[in-house]
Design a protein around this motif. Structure first.
Motif, PDB file in Angstrom:
ATOM      1  N   PHE A   1     -39.672  54.147  26.998  1.00  0.00           N
ATOM      2  CA  PHE A   1     -40.641  53.371  26.210  1.00  0.00           C
ATOM      3  C   PHE A   1     -39.929  52.341  25.340  1.00  0.00           C
ATOM      4  CE2 PHE A   1     -42.973  52.583  22.303  1.00  0.00           C
ATOM      5  CZ  PHE A   1     -44.199  52.171  22.788  1.00  0.00           C
TER       6      PHE A   1
ATOM      7  N   THR B   1     -44.956  51.580  27.678  1.00  0.00           N
ATOM      8  CA  THR B   1     -45.804  52.657  28.199  1.00  0.00           C
ATOM      9  C   THR B   1     -45.650  52.792  29.708  1.00  0.00           C
ATOM     10  OG1 THR B   1     -47.411  52.193  26.440  1.00  0.00           O
ATOM     11  CG2 THR B   1     -48.164  53.534  28.287  1.00  0.00           C
TER      12      THR B   1
ATOM     13  N   ALA C   1     -42.344  54.431  30.426  1.00  0.00           N
ATOM     14  CA  ALA C   1     -42.364  55.835  30.021  1.00  0.00           C
ATOM     15  C   ALA C   1     -43.059  56.698  31.079  1.00  0.00           C
ATOM     16  CB  ALA C   1     -43.060  55.982  28.672  1.00  0.00           C
TER      17      ALA C   1
END
Length: 288
Positions: free
Chosen positions: A148, A189, A192
């Motif tokens: 992230f 995001t 991640a």
């Protein structure tokens, strides 16, 4: 005659039922594993550099494309399919590094877990955390957090690096562009969730080579193949592939009949959650 008694077991030590190990200590252990291996740190730094470099290259390509269009004749413009919205293309600079960033992060996630199986170090990990699931979750959380940060920072740096290049063609823009800040954050995001997918596949396959190949196939090869076959149902299904859905998560403009940002994010998250749950169940049930 004096006697000496053995020291009492440390409250930090692992007990047979794993009760002496808490999740915070597992996270700390996994953080140490990741940050003390030079090759891992180098790969993380390389991912950041590659993504920012691709952002700069994409910005330069947008500037060159605008110059070509300005000098193109009407006939050439017709062959090119008409004028392109160069400002909209410029807005894609911060996230342009995702095409390779996702592969590097996914490969790193696979290597971090699969290498423990290939070297046998996973046995020490599971002895320290006999319940197994917290150990895998701890590793997943650490690599997802790193991914992230790498994604969000690289997108922001790409924005900064790209502005002087874009300004040379009056294509620069501010962070006030609708959805830009969200797109930069969601770059993190995206990576991640890709890291979670890589960790899950590495756990299931227990092979670095097999995990990397499978992950690349899922993230890159399948979307390419789906774009080759101009069949309606293939196109419909391809929208739900991880990388295609992830691209919608960071998109500023949504094409007709395409997933929006929320839908793309939920599809990518579903891939990550389902694969991770399967990996957790398999890790709990089979021998190390």
């Amino acid at each position: 005659m004096s006697t000496t008694s053995a020291p009492a077991p440390s409250h930090r030590a692992a007990r047979p039922d794993g009760s002496g190990v808490n999740f915070a200590r597992i996270l700390r252990s996994e953080w140490i594993k990741v940050t003390t291996v030079p090759s891992t740190v180098i790969l993380i730094a390389t991912t950041l550099v590659v993504m920012v470099g691709l952002g700069a290259f994409f910005a330069w390509n947008v500037v060159v494309s605008k110059e070509i269009m300005a000098e193109a004749s009407p006939e050439m413009m017709a062959q090119m399919g008409g004028a392109m919205d160069m400002q909209a293309m410029a807005h894609m600079v911060p996230t342009s590094g995702l095409i390779f960033g996702q592969l590097l992060i996914a490969s790193l996630a696979v290597v971090l877990i699969a290498s423990e199986y290939s070297t046998g170090m996973i046995r020490s990990t599971m002895v320290a955390a006999p319940k197994r699931i917290p150990a895998l979750l701890g590793k997943t959380v650490i690599i997802a957090l790193i991914a992230f940060v790498v994604g969000a920072v690289s997108a922001f740096l790409s924005y900064l690096v790209g502005q002087p290049i874009l300004n040379s063609a009056d294509l620069g823009f501010s962070l006030n562009v609708d959805g830009m800040v969200g797109s930069i954050i969601n770059t993190g995001t995206f990576l991640a969730l890709v890291a979670v997918i890589g960790t899950a596949l590495g756990t299931l396959l227990r092979s670095t080579a097999g995990g990397v190949v499978t992950t690349i196939g899922l993230l890159m090869i399948l979307p390419i193949l789906s774009s080759i076959f101009n069949v309606e149902w293939v196109t419909d299904v391809s929208r739900f592939l991880p990388s295609n859905a992830g691209n919608q998560l960071v998109a500023l403009e949504i094409a007709e009949d395409a997933l929006n940002q929320w839908q793309g994010g939920l599809v990518l998250a579903a891939w990550a959650v389902v694969l991770l749950v399967i990996a957790l169940v398999v890790t709990k049930r089979r021998d190390v």
